[in-house]
Enzyme design. Structure first.
Site, mmCIF file in Angstrom:
data_model
loop_
_atom_site.group_PDB
_atom_site.id
_atom_site.type_symbol
_atom_site.label_atom_id
_atom_site.label_comp_id
_atom_site.label_asym_id
_atom_site.label_seq_id
_atom_site.Cartn_x
_atom_site.Cartn_y
_atom_site.Cartn_z
ATOM 1 N N ILE A 96 66.134 -47.493 -90.554
ATOM 2 C CA ILE A 96 64.917 -46.764 -90.202
ATOM 3 C C ILE A 96 64.777 -46.692 -88.678
ATOM 4 C CG2 ILE A 96 63.707 -47.425 -92.322
ATOM 5 C CD1 ILE A 96 62.087 -49.447 -90.623
ATOM 6 N N GLY A 140 72.144 -51.612 -87.558
ATOM 7 C CA GLY A 140 71.612 -52.926 -87.883
ATOM 8 C C GLY A 140 70.103 -52.984 -88.057
ATOM 9 N N HIS A 141 69.425 -51.848 -88.006
ATOM 10 C CA HIS A 141 67.961 -51.849 -88.166
ATOM 11 C C HIS A 141 67.580 -51.023 -89.381
ATOM 12 C CE1 HIS A 141 63.919 -52.633 -86.630
ATOM 13 N NE2 HIS A 141 63.610 -51.465 -87.107
ATOM 14 N N TYR A 142 67.642 -51.423 -90.434
ATOM 15 C CA TYR A 142 68.121 -52.586 -91.161
ATOM 16 C C TYR A 142 69.462 -52.248 -91.799
ATOM 17 C CZ TYR A 142 63.392 -54.290 -90.517
ATOM 18 O OH TYR A 142 62.215 -54.696 -89.973
#
Length: 137
Positions: free
Chosen positions: A47, A40-42
């Site tokens: 990253i 979820g990042h991103y």
């Protein structure tokens, strides 16, 4: 990544110390796709988070203090003079954290340069730490 790989809490933000001297230290961190903090990042462009790059620097400084100043000493971050994140660190990259350290009494002035194994500049940080424990140097 092996199925039996365990993730620890808190984050293990460095994997290996590559070099240590009176004037600095270099460490590495392999960024694994399966690491839970990447989810979820991103969502469309995963990253290694900038705050984790900062933690990689902090743990590298901790290793420097333990090896050069003594295991009974502790480095507390007291100031971020500057922090510049210049390119993403992606899953599969190896982050290299190189810290130049200047001891100033009970303080450490640290200039950290972070790169990927391919040589891309990822971040540059200037930090100040206060050293406590074990008396003064």
């Amino acid at each position: 990544m092996p199925e039996n790989r365990k993730f620890s809490v808190p984050l293990e933000a460095i994997d290996e110390i590559v070099r240590v001297s009176e004037s600095g230290i270099t460490a590495t961190k392999m960024i694994h796709t399966e690491e839970p903090y990447l989810e979820g990042h991103y969502p469309d462009f995963t990253i290694y988070p900038g705050v984790f790059i900062m933690e990689s620097v902090n743990q590298t400084v901790d290793a420097y203090v333990a090896r050069v100043l003594g295991a009974d000493r502790i480095a507390d971050l007291v100031a971020v003079m500057s922090a510049r994140f210049t390119s993403p660190v992606l899953p599969g990259d190896t982050l290299q954290v190189s810290c130049q350290v200047a001891v100033q009494g009970d303080d450490l002035a640290v200039e950290a340069n972070c790169r990927t194994a391919a040589g891309a500049a990822a971040a540059r940080l200037k930090l100040m730490y206060r050293i406590t424990g074990g008396g003064t140097r």
